[in-house]
Write an enzyme that holds these catalytic residues in place. Structure first.
Site, PDB file in Angstrom:
ATOM      1  CE  LYS A   1       0.616 -92.325  31.431  1.00  0.00           C
ATOM      2  NZ  LYS A   1       1.886 -92.532  32.124  1.00  0.00           N
TER       3      LYS A   1
ATOM      4  CE  LYS B   1      -1.314 -98.994  32.466  1.00  0.00           C
ATOM      5  NZ  LYS B   1      -0.267 -99.124  33.471  1.00  0.00           N
TER       6      LYS B   1
ATOM      7  CE  LYS C   1       4.577 -97.032  39.455  1.00  0.00           C
ATOM      8  NZ  LYS C   1       5.384 -96.210  38.579  1.00  0.00           N
TER       9      LYS C   1
HETATM   10  P1  ATP Z   1       1.125 -95.405  34.517  1.00  0.00           P
HETATM   11  O1  ATP Z   1      -0.024 -96.341  34.400  1.00  0.00           O
HETATM   12  O2  ATP Z   1       0.865 -94.234  35.314  1.00  0.00           O
HETATM   13  O3  ATP Z   1       1.792 -95.125  33.203  1.00  0.00           O
HETATM   14  P2  ATP Z   1       2.412 -97.571  35.486  1.00  0.00           P
HETATM   15  O4  ATP Z   1       1.529 -98.071  36.548  1.00  0.00           O
HETATM   16  O5  ATP Z   1       2.349 -98.133  34.111  1.00  0.00           O
HETATM   17  O6  ATP Z   1       2.216 -96.083  35.380  1.00  0.00           O
HETATM   18  P3  ATP Z   1       5.309 -97.718  35.363  1.00  0.00           P
HETATM   19  O7  ATP Z   1       6.335 -97.356  36.333  1.00  0.00           O
HETATM   20  O8  ATP Z   1       5.217 -96.848  34.177  1.00  0.00           O
HETATM   21  O9  ATP Z   1       3.893 -97.679  36.077  1.00  0.00           O
HETATM   22  O10 ATP Z   1       5.442 -99.241  34.940  1.00  0.00           O
HETATM   23  C1  ATP Z   1       6.350-100.180  35.487  1.00  0.00           C
HETATM   24  C2  ATP Z   1       6.081-101.531  34.865  1.00  0.00           C
HETATM   25  O11 ATP Z   1       4.802-102.023  35.271  1.00  0.00           O
HETATM   26  C3  ATP Z   1       6.037-101.506  33.327  1.00  0.00           C
HETATM   27  O12 ATP Z   1       6.752-102.602  32.826  1.00  0.00           O
HETATM   28  C4  ATP Z   1       4.582-101.635  32.995  1.00  0.00           C
HETATM   29  O13 ATP Z   1       4.366-102.263  31.760  1.00  0.00           O
HETATM   30  C5  ATP Z   1       4.089-102.494  34.136  1.00  0.00           C
HETATM   31  N1  ATP Z   1       2.659-102.284  34.387  1.00  0.00           N
HETATM   32  C6  ATP Z   1       2.061-101.122  34.707  1.00  0.00           C
HETATM   33  N2  ATP Z   1       0.754-101.285  34.881  1.00  0.00           N
HETATM   34  C7  ATP Z   1       0.503-102.607  34.674  1.00  0.00           C
HETATM   35  C8  ATP Z   1      -0.671-103.408  34.710  1.00  0.00           C
HETATM   36  N3  ATP Z   1      -1.861-102.870  35.028  1.00  0.00           N
HETATM   37  N4  ATP Z   1      -0.557-104.736  34.454  1.00  0.00           N
HETATM   38  C9  ATP Z   1       0.640-105.283  34.164  1.00  0.00           C
HETATM   39  N5  ATP Z   1       1.781-104.582  34.100  1.00  0.00           N
HETATM   40  C10 ATP Z   1       1.733-103.254  34.357  1.00  0.00           C
END
Ligand code: ATP
Ligand code: LTN
Length: 327
Positions: free
Chosen positions: A110, A191, A194
């Site tokens: 990040k 990955k 968000k």
């Molecule tokens: P960012 O990628 O911007 O950090 P995020 O998409 O990971 O955000 P969070 O709110 O931080 O969103 O994550 C919420 C949950 O979703 C966490 O448990 C995280 O591990 C899971 N998660 C996020 N992205 C994925 C993914 N691509 N596949 C599986 N689980 C995910």
């Protein structure tokens, strides 16, 4: 059994969040006393829009209930409503090493994307450790990307227990068997995320059916035609196989057998339909819940009361064991 997890209220939730987050929350809440935290304090570690933070908090609350969190059985609350979280993070910074924080891959990734790298982005895992440890948490349902942060939380708990006496339960992570790391459909080596912004490669929880169909149809695959699970050689197809497994509950070998010799066209169509079938009722429930901000506010206020009561004894024990004068 205590269950705790957190989700950030910025950016649009996507099918990766469903796989690693929402569906695991709904499943684990059956195993004991669950706390699901909308981590707004974490959301300010990268540049954010203040107006969006408020809306995003309510959006995520509605999505948690729409995906099956039962407000009568589990606690849903907003992190900033419970001041113990900010306090715990400061206290735990005394038992977290700079070196371990500097090794966090999420920070390094990040930090590369950000023009302004905040101090909060660096200390973020301490806040997360506090979230978990304040509730004497046994299990933490999360996606694969959070493994390293959970490991840090465990180290912090052990170091505190060792230096100041037994205070925390050392938590275990719970990861999905498949779909622990859903990849971006356009860049299957990255990955689905968000914070990287919505794109053609990110299937959002609230995408209308035709948008989902278009995104899946244009997913990057390979020049072959075998629907075979091989994340190294066939990252795109393997990601779609995992998504189908997440949405239908079928195992990977079952899926491979079903599409043996059928080519990518029909496979992609059926992946899209399985996602549409899963998300359509969730979207309908979400719209209904989101429309009633009064009710969401009531549920979050109730959640905050329960979270304050549950975390207060641990925070007090932390202050006392560390030697603060509690007069
Ligand atoms: P960012 O990628 O911007 O950090 P995020 O998409 O990971 O955000 P969070 O709110 O931080 O969103 O994550 C919420 C949950 O979703 C966490 O448990 C995280 O591990 C899971 N998660 C996020 N992205 C994925 C993914 N691509 N596949 C599986 N689980 C995910
Ligand atoms: N860091 C997590 C969100 C998060 C969390 C937590 C997850 C904050 N506090 C406590 C589990 C437990 C993320 O970025 N997905």
């Amino acid at each position: 059994m205590r269950i705790f997890s957190g989700i950030q209220p910025t950016g649009d939730p996507h099918i990766g969040n469903y796989s690693g987050g929402f569906r695991q929350y709904a499943a684990t809440q059956e195993r004991g006393e669950a706390f699901f935290c909308i981590v707004d304090l974490h959301a300010i570690t990268i540049q954010h829009d203040p107006a969006e933070l408020r809306q995003g908090t309510l959006d995520i609350a509605a999505m948690l209930f729409a995906t099956g969190i039962d407000p009568n059985r589990s606690v849903v609350f907003v992190q900033s409503h419970v001041t113990a979280h900010a306090e715990a993070a400061w206290l735990l910074s005394a038992v977290t090493s700079y070196g371990q924080l500097a090794r966090m891959t999420q920070f390094k990734e990040k930090a590369e994307d950000e023009e302004f790298v905040s101090a909060g982005l660096f200390t973020y895992p301490i806040l997360m450790a506090g979230d978990i440890l304040l509730y004497q948490t046994d299990i933490v349902p999360i996606g694969d990307d959070q493994r390293q942060h959970l490991e840090l939380a465990r180290d912090v708990a052990q170091r505190f227990n060792h230096r100041f006496g037994e205070t925390f339960v050392v938590p275990e992570g719970v990861f999905p068997d498949t779909g622990g790391r859903v990849m971006n459909l356009q860049e299957p080596d990255v990955k689905m995320s968000k914070s990287r912004g919505a794109s053609q490669g990110t299937v959002l929880m609230l995408d209308p059916p035709d948008t989902i169909r278009k995104k899946v149809k244009s997913a990057v695959t390979d020049s072959g035609s075998d629907v075979r699970y091989d994340p190294d050689a066939k990252a795109g197809i393997s990601n779609l196989i995992e998504l189908l497994s997440v949405t239908t509950g079928e195992s990977i070998p079952e899926i491979e057998a079903r599409y043996d010799g059928s080519g990518y066209g029909r496979f992609k169509e059926e992946v899209a339909e399985s996602i549409v079938t899963l998300l359509t009722p969730i979207r309908a429930r979400y719209e209904e819940l989101r429309a009633d901000e009064g009710e969401l506010g009531r549920l979050l206020a109730l959640g905050a009361d329960k979270a304050r009561a549950a975390s207060a004894p641990t925070l007090e024990a932390m202050y006392e064991r560390m030697g603060f004068a509690r007069l």
